[in-house]
Design an enzyme around this catalytic site. Structure first.
Site, PDB file in Angstrom:
ATOM      1  N   ASP A  86       7.644   2.965  16.580  1.00  0.00           N
ATOM      2  CA  ASP A  86       7.176   2.256  15.802  1.00  0.00           C
ATOM      3  C   ASP A  86       7.290   0.720  17.118  1.00  0.00           C
ATOM      4  O   ASP A  86       8.175  -0.489  17.008  1.00  0.00           O
ATOM      5  CB  ASP A  86       8.109   1.467  14.510  1.00  0.00           C
ATOM      6  CG  ASP A  86       7.829   0.883  14.033  1.00  0.00           C
ATOM      7  OD1 ASP A  86       6.517   0.005  14.143  1.00  0.00           O
ATOM      8  OD2 ASP A  86       8.933   0.317  13.490  1.00  0.00           O
ATOM      9  N   CYS A 140      -2.550  10.476  -5.371  1.00  0.00           N
ATOM     10  CA  CYS A 140      -2.132   9.866  -5.696  1.00  0.00           C
ATOM     11  C   CYS A 140      -2.581   9.373  -6.860  1.00  0.00           C
ATOM     12  O   CYS A 140      -2.221   9.227  -7.798  1.00  0.00           O
ATOM     13  CB  CYS A 140      -2.743   8.504  -5.159  1.00  0.00           C
ATOM     14  SG  CYS A 140      -1.391   8.499  -3.889  1.00  0.00           S
ATOM     15  N   CYS A 143      -2.576   6.898 -10.896  1.00  0.00           N
ATOM     16  CA  CYS A 143      -1.267   6.070 -10.143  1.00  0.00           C
ATOM     17  C   CYS A 143      -1.770   4.612  -9.799  1.00  0.00           C
ATOM     18  O   CYS A 143      -2.307   4.764  -8.879  1.00  0.00           O
ATOM     19  CB  CYS A 143      -0.400   6.899 -10.328  1.00  0.00           C
ATOM     20  SG  CYS A 143       1.093   5.982  -9.789  1.00  0.00           S
ATOM     21  N   CYS A 146       3.448   1.956  -7.593  1.00  0.00           N
ATOM     22  CA  CYS A 146       3.257   0.816  -6.653  1.00  0.00           C
ATOM     23  C   CYS A 146       2.611  -0.631  -6.921  1.00  0.00           C
ATOM     24  O   CYS A 146       3.064  -2.099  -6.438  1.00  0.00           O
ATOM     25  CB  CYS A 146       2.483   1.522  -5.350  1.00  0.00           C
ATOM     26  SG  CYS A 146       0.917   2.150  -5.023  1.00  0.00           S
ATOM     27  N   CYS A 150       4.877  -4.778  -7.529  1.00  0.00           N
ATOM     28  CA  CYS A 150       5.430  -5.103  -6.528  1.00  0.00           C
ATOM     29  C   CYS A 150       5.137  -6.576  -6.727  1.00  0.00           C
ATOM     30  O   CYS A 150       4.720  -7.156  -7.024  1.00  0.00           O
ATOM     31  CB  CYS A 150       3.663  -5.513  -5.780  1.00  0.00           C
ATOM     32  SG  CYS A 150       4.259  -6.268  -4.145  1.00  0.00           S
ATOM     33  N   CYS A 166       4.307 -10.073   1.654  1.00  0.00           N
ATOM     34  CA  CYS A 166       5.441  -8.935   0.976  1.00  0.00           C
ATOM     35  C   CYS A 166       6.583  -9.499   1.663  1.00  0.00           C
ATOM     36  O   CYS A 166       6.718 -10.090   2.354  1.00  0.00           O
ATOM     37  CB  CYS A 166       5.451  -7.510   2.269  1.00  0.00           C
ATOM     38  SG  CYS A 166       6.190  -6.452   2.196  1.00  0.00           S
ATOM     39  N   CYS A 193      11.927  -5.014   1.676  1.00  0.00           N
ATOM     40  CA  CYS A 193      11.180  -4.403  -0.181  1.00  0.00           C
ATOM     41  C   CYS A 193      11.495  -2.956  -0.050  1.00  0.00           C
ATOM     42  O   CYS A 193      10.608  -2.420   0.552  1.00  0.00           O
ATOM     43  CB  CYS A 193      10.710  -4.801  -0.166  1.00  0.00           C
ATOM     44  SG  CYS A 193      10.121  -5.187  -2.240  1.00  0.00           S
ATOM     45  N   CYS A 196       7.858  -0.427  -4.197  1.00  0.00           N
ATOM     46  CA  CYS A 196       7.025   0.493  -3.960  1.00  0.00           C
ATOM     47  C   CYS A 196       6.891   1.963  -3.824  1.00  0.00           C
ATOM     48  O   CYS A 196       6.418   2.650  -4.311  1.00  0.00           O
ATOM     49  CB  CYS A 196       5.565  -0.138  -3.030  1.00  0.00           C
ATOM     50  SG  CYS A 196       5.460   0.025  -1.899  1.00  0.00           S
ATOM     51  N   CYS A 200       7.641   5.451  -7.080  1.00  0.00           N
ATOM     52  CA  CYS A 200       6.087   6.399  -6.831  1.00  0.00           C
ATOM     53  C   CYS A 200       6.925   7.695  -7.310  1.00  0.00           C
ATOM     54  O   CYS A 200       7.904   7.783  -7.127  1.00  0.00           O
ATOM     55  CB  CYS A 200       5.739   6.307  -5.169  1.00  0.00           C
ATOM     56  SG  CYS A 200       4.675   7.969  -5.116  1.00  0.00           S
TER      57      CYS A 200
END
Length: 261
Positions: A86, A140, A143, A146, A150, A166, A193, A196, A200
């Site tokens: 990252d 997914c 669904c 998420c 949010c 966000c 946060c 989401c 799940c």
């Protein structure tokens, strides 16, 4: 949709072509490291994202990656490469999905059937040909948990997150005052946060991590809203030594808490 995160606009060519990051690169080895905690914050508390409970993942994972690269070199011979956590223009989630580690969910996170999505993604980019894995399928389905959950409606379409909406952006990346129109929408999140991910269904399969360095300072788990409001810089430096919270600094954390109050 990147708000003030102007660094995301840079080095687009390197994001698409890893040979510009590592000379002679032939392969990307994508890896995941679980950070799902065994203990959680006090219910009467301002919340921080679970990835920030322990020590800064950049340093923890970089050391592991360097050990892995050294092991590859000692086993195979001369192999050149670099470790990435990252910290450079690398398409972490896209490469991980291409390698079959999971699929990109509607919240734009990488999700796996076995362990959900509470893990870090890292890479070794090396000049070695390998036998490659294949991408997996999307699970997914219909669904929309998420998207529906949010708090700031940052997931503007399936697989599309407006980063500038966000809560993680507002509480970590934004350097100026948080816009007043966001007042009352943060659900007590003071740093990052997890909404989401928490909603799940695949995260029902999350397993507790096995990395001692990701264990939280016990003081963090017991802190109440009152403790957060009264936090001093000395306490901040003590409780969050080597923590990801250092990214927002003491003043940034105080700004977030004042905004929530």
């Amino acid at each position: 949709m990147n708000g003030q995160m102007t660094y995301m606009e840079n080095n687009f060519d390197k994001r698409l072509d890893p040979t510009l990051l590592v000379d002679g690169a032939k392969s990307i080895v994508s890896l995941l490291l679980n950070y799902y905690p065994s203990e959680f914050q006090n219910q009467d508390s301002f919340k921080i994202s679970k990835y920030a409970y322990g020590q800064d993942y950049h340093f923890v994972i970089k050391e592991k990656l360097n050990e892995l690269l050294a092991s590859i070199q000692s086993t195979i011979g001369e192999v050149s490469g670099r470790a990435f956590v990252d910290s450079a223009p690398v398409l972490d989630k896209a490469w991980a999905a291409k390698s079959g580690l999971g699929w990109i969910g509607k919240n734009s996170n990488l999700i796996t059937k076995k362990t959900g999505s509470f893990y870090f993604i890292a890479e070794l980019i090396i000049d070695l040909d390998l036998e490659y894995d294949n991408a997996t399928t999307d699970h997914c389905g219909t669904c929309t948990a998420c998207i529906d959950a949010c708090p700031t409606e940052a997931i503007v379409a399936p697989h599309v997150v407006d980063g500038s909406k966000c809560i993680s952006y507002f509480t970590i990346e934004l350097k100026e005052s948080i816009p007043q129109e966001m007042k009352g929408k943060f659900n007590d999140w003071a740093f990052g946060c997890d909404v989401c991910q928490d909603v799940c269904p695949w995260n029902k399969f999350s397993k507790k991590h096995q990395e001692p360095l990701f264990n939280p300072n016990p003081k963090l788990l017991s802190m109440s809203k009152k403790d957060w409001k009264e936090i001093t810089e000395e306490t901040f430096k003590s409780v969050f030594k080597n923590s990801p919270l250092k990214r927002t600094k003491f003043d940034g954390l105080k700004r977030n808490i004042d905004f929530l109050d």
